[in-house]
Design an enzyme around this catalytic site. Structure first.
Site, mmCIF file in Angstrom:
data_model
loop_
_atom_site.group_PDB
_atom_site.id
_atom_site.type_symbol
_atom_site.label_atom_id
_atom_site.label_comp_id
_atom_site.label_asym_id
_atom_site.label_seq_id
_atom_site.Cartn_x
_atom_site.Cartn_y
_atom_site.Cartn_z
ATOM 1 N N ARG A 101 -10.233 -11.356 1.946
ATOM 2 C CA ARG A 101 -11.124 -12.376 1.375
ATOM 3 C C ARG A 101 -10.495 -13.764 1.455
ATOM 4 O O ARG A 101 -11.205 -14.770 1.508
ATOM 5 C CB ARG A 101 -11.495 -11.981 -0.063
ATOM 6 C CG ARG A 101 -10.339 -11.856 -0.991
ATOM 7 C CD ARG A 101 -10.694 -11.126 -2.274
ATOM 8 N NE ARG A 101 -10.781 -9.680 -2.088
ATOM 9 C CZ ARG A 101 -11.135 -8.824 -3.028
ATOM 10 N NH1 ARG A 101 -11.437 -9.254 -4.249
ATOM 11 N NH2 ARG A 101 -11.189 -7.527 -2.779
ATOM 12 N N ASP A 115 -2.851 -7.445 -1.685
ATOM 13 C CA ASP A 115 -3.601 -6.530 -0.810
ATOM 14 C C ASP A 115 -5.079 -6.953 -0.702
ATOM 15 O O ASP A 115 -5.803 -6.435 0.129
ATOM 16 C CB ASP A 115 -3.488 -5.098 -1.350
ATOM 17 C CG ASP A 115 -3.885 -4.060 -0.312
ATOM 18 O OD1 ASP A 115 -4.035 -4.434 0.868
ATOM 19 O OD2 ASP A 115 -4.037 -2.883 -0.687
ATOM 20 N N GLU A 154 -6.256 -9.455 0.703
ATOM 21 C CA GLU A 154 -5.940 -10.571 1.608
ATOM 22 C C GLU A 154 -7.099 -10.957 2.509
ATOM 23 O O GLU A 154 -7.216 -12.100 2.926
ATOM 24 C CB GLU A 154 -4.713 -10.204 2.473
ATOM 25 C CG GLU A 154 -5.001 -9.383 3.739
ATOM 26 C CD GLU A 154 -5.631 -8.020 3.485
ATOM 27 O OE1 GLU A 154 -5.495 -7.499 2.364
ATOM 28 O OE2 GLU A 154 -6.284 -7.481 4.391
ATOM 29 N N LYS A 202 0.843 -1.197 0.000
ATOM 30 C CA LYS A 202 0.000 0.000 0.000
ATOM 31 C C LYS A 202 0.880 1.250 0.000
ATOM 32 O O LYS A 202 1.931 1.255 0.655
ATOM 33 C CB LYS A 202 -0.850 0.034 1.286
ATOM 34 C CG LYS A 202 -2.051 -0.878 1.293
ATOM 35 C CD LYS A 202 -2.856 -0.681 2.572
ATOM 36 C CE LYS A 202 -3.992 -1.674 2.684
ATOM 37 N NZ LYS A 202 -5.038 -1.505 1.673
HETATM 38 N N1 BES Z 1 -8.105 -3.624 4.260
HETATM 39 C C1 BES Z 1 -8.318 -3.236 2.931
HETATM 40 C C2 BES Z 1 -9.651 -2.521 2.702
HETATM 41 C C3 BES Z 1 -9.829 -1.169 3.357
HETATM 42 C C4 BES Z 1 -9.525 -0.012 2.669
HETATM 43 C C5 BES Z 1 -10.330 -1.072 4.633
HETATM 44 C C6 BES Z 1 -9.720 1.220 3.264
HETATM 45 C C7 BES Z 1 -10.518 0.157 5.234
HETATM 46 C C8 BES Z 1 -10.215 1.307 4.544
HETATM 47 C C9 BES Z 1 -8.314 -4.466 2.003
HETATM 48 O O1 BES Z 1 -7.520 -5.524 2.425
HETATM 49 C C10 BES Z 1 -7.797 -4.011 0.665
HETATM 50 O O2 BES Z 1 -6.739 -3.482 0.616
HETATM 51 N N2 BES Z 1 -8.571 -4.203 -0.379
HETATM 52 C C11 BES Z 1 -8.216 -3.787 -1.690
HETATM 53 C C12 BES Z 1 -8.678 -4.836 -2.673
HETATM 54 C C13 BES Z 1 -8.140 -4.663 -4.059
HETATM 55 C C14 BES Z 1 -6.653 -4.874 -4.086
HETATM 56 C C15 BES Z 1 -8.822 -5.666 -4.962
HETATM 57 C C16 BES Z 1 -8.874 -2.450 -1.982
HETATM 58 O O3 BES Z 1 -9.999 -2.247 -1.534
HETATM 59 O O4 BES Z 1 -8.252 -1.610 -2.605
HETATM 60 ZN ZN ZN Z 2 -5.481 -5.372 1.865
HETATM 61 ZN ZN ZN Z 3 -7.254 -5.677 4.508
#
Ligand code: BES
Ligand code: ZN
Ligand code: ZN
Length: 511
Positions: A332, A328, A330, A258
């Site tokens: 799921r 990222d 992860e 990230k």
């Molecule tokens: N933990 C994050 C989702 C998140 C984002 C929670 C902002 C709270 C605030 C999750 O693991 C994630 O990073 N998801 C990605 C998925 C993508 C790579 C398909 C996302 O939402 O960008």
């Molecule tokens: Zn993530």
């Molecule tokens: Zn996450």
């Protein structure tokens, strides 16, 4: 914080300060005594006005709805919380039909509103306000029924304290709040409350059980993963519910790292698991007549030479293979294995998973609202309606078959990230759906709390930091189900046992 009910008239109650609601800008009622000050400050009955000499704080609220009462008492108490006062008094405010719930909302608002996280401050601000005394003298002139009011205060206190405990856990820093620490908190909970049992699966057991997806997420971290299983058996087992929680104690994004700005606050990526843990705490203290389980996937998504990689193919507990397109995505993966384990080992009537799953949910619904996903619109609506009393905001999101195409993989059964950013919350939900067995397809809800779990700027009953999102919604949903059952009304999911028993004679008849 103690919240008490007093039969005395407001003027006869001794307290350091008084809190007065101005309902719908109506400035003419018996509790309002400071008209001159109102015109001096040009106060017209909205927002908060604290009159320090008079020792009265006025809070404008729109109506007597549960949300207005909850948020109102929170902002009123917050405005005077720095003063050297230990007790506050107020009148009763409730609608005719909602006395128990109104008192519940008032106690929730007081306890949630005064929360602050001070663990790492050298100079801790003490919480001066120790007592809120609510007079039975009421705004609507009707006396509340004492028993109902007291029950409301008791319920609200339990639910709000469980929410504050969730906030403490989520606010704890990632260097201290590891999967092991979550397991310890779960064990401690089962020691505190005898009706709660706890079972922990460590990394060796997870390997034995072939939890390939969950293990891959945790493999770069020096803090090994845990699967935590809490269970509570109420007096009746009318319904067996399992809550599966995403407990990513820190989400760096893994090798699909990230950017710094997005990584900040990712200690809150354990919020789903923590909500499940504290919902079960509240359910047990409220002695709800259900069997409730919580399955928490606790794991740290770190980087390093051992990290799982984009292009890896993982074999999940369900034996389905998963192509990793983005490390990222992860949450799921953790949920896929935890959901499979829960279906196999618990055989519940209803499965709810709760997770800070997608940034797309925050983009789509905003920071205040969580998503309700699933295959059964009636079940989604039931959750929407019954959780409303909690004051948490939800919106129903619906799947469609076109979106499923986006998760197809060339080399595995499914890929963990869609090839487009559009519809990210729905595609994440559809990924989870792949791990829901046929008999559970319409008995499953997925709650995406990515927006409200962490608060950047204080709102409602939430100071900045962890909100405890999900705890209140889950508990109010359970309370709502219990009420419907008590009233002899239908609920959307019938217990599986009964359903099977009902089906079999029909089959015979057809033959
Ligand atoms: N933990 C994050 C989702 C998140 C984002 C929670 C902002 C709270 C605030 C999750 O693991 C994630 O990073 N998801 C990605 C998925 C993508 C790579 C398909 C996302 O939402 O960008
Ligand atoms: Zn993530
Ligand atoms: Zn996450």
């Amino acid at each position: 914080m103690k919240i008490t009910l007093s039969e005395k008239k407001l003027s006869q109650i001794k307290a350091d300060y008084e809190l007065i609601f101005i309902v719908d800008k109506n400035l003419n009622n018996e509790f309002i005594k400071d008209q001159n000050e109102f015109s001096f400050y040009d106060y017209k009955g909205s927002g908060v006005l604290s009159l320090n000499e008079q020792k009265r704080v006025y809070v404008g609220i729109k109506d007597l709805s549960l949300s207005s009462l909850r948020d109102g008492v929170a902002s009123g108490l917050r405005a005077i919380s720095a003063f050297k006062i230990s007790s506050v008094k107020m009148a009763s405010y409730f609608r005719d039909d909602a006395d128990k719930m109104s008192f519940l909302a008032l106690s929730e608002g007081a306890i949630l509103g005064l929360y602050s996280y001070q663990k790492y401050k050298s100079e801790k601000k003490e919480q001066n306000i120790k007592e809120l005394i609510i007079s039975t003298q009421s705004y609507t002139k009707q006396k509340p029924k004492n028993k109902k009011a007291l029950l409301g205060l008791e319920y609200g206190t339990i639910i709000a304290q469980a929410t504050n405990t969730a906030r403490d856990m989520v606010n704890e820093t990632p260097q201290n709040y590891t999967p092991k620490r979550m397991a310890k908190d779960a064990m401690d909970l089962s020691e505190q409350i005898p009706s709660i049992k706890c079972e922990i699966l460590d990394e060796k057991e997870l390997q034995k059980q072939k939890m390939g997806a969950l293990l891959a997420v945790g493999q770069a971290s020096p803090n090994p993963p845990r699967l935590i299983h809490l269970s509570y058996k109420g007096a009746s087992n009318a319904l067996k519910i399992v809550i599966v929680g995403k407990g990513v104690t820190y989400d760096t994004g893994g090798l699909s790292l990230k950017p710094s700005d997005y990584m900040l606050t990712m200690k809150a990526d354990k919020s789903g698991a923590i909500a499940a843990l504290n919902a079960i705490r509240a359910a047990a203290l409220l002695k709800l007549p259900f069997e409730i389980h919580a399955v928490l996937g606790a794991v740290e998504n770190a980087i390093g030479s051992k990290a799982y990689k984009p292009d890896d193919v993982l074999i999940s507990h369900s034996k389905l293979s998963i192509e990793i397109k983005n490390t990222d995505a992860e949450g799921r993966l953790v949920l896929a294995d935890a959901l499979s384990w829960a279906q196999e080992n618990i055989k519940p009537d209803l499965i709810i998973d709760i997770a800070t799953l997608t940034g797309a949910c925050v983009v789509g619904l905003g920071e205040y609202t969580s998503g309700i996903l699933g295959n059964n619109y009636d079940l989604q609506s039931e959750f929407y309606k019954l959780s409303k009393a909690s004051g948490e905001f939800f919106s129903i999101l619906e799947f469609n078959e076109h979106l499923r195409e986006l998760l197809k993989s060339d080399i595995a059964d499914i890929s963990n990230a869609a090839n487009t950013r559009y519809g990210g919350s729905l595609t994440a939900g559809l990924f989870l759906d792949k791990f829901i067995k046929d008999e559970y397809k319409d008995r499953w809800l997925h709650l995406d709390i990515a927006g409200p779990a962490y608060v950047n700027k204080a709102w409602g009953v939430n100071p900045s930091g962890a909100s405890g999102a999900g705890v209140r919604a889950l508990v109010h949903y359970f309370l709502g189900l219990d009420n419907l059952i008590q009233d002899g009304k239908d609920i959307v999911i019938s217990p599986l046992k009964q359903k099977i028993a009902k089906k079999s004679p029909n089959k015979k008849a057809i033959k």
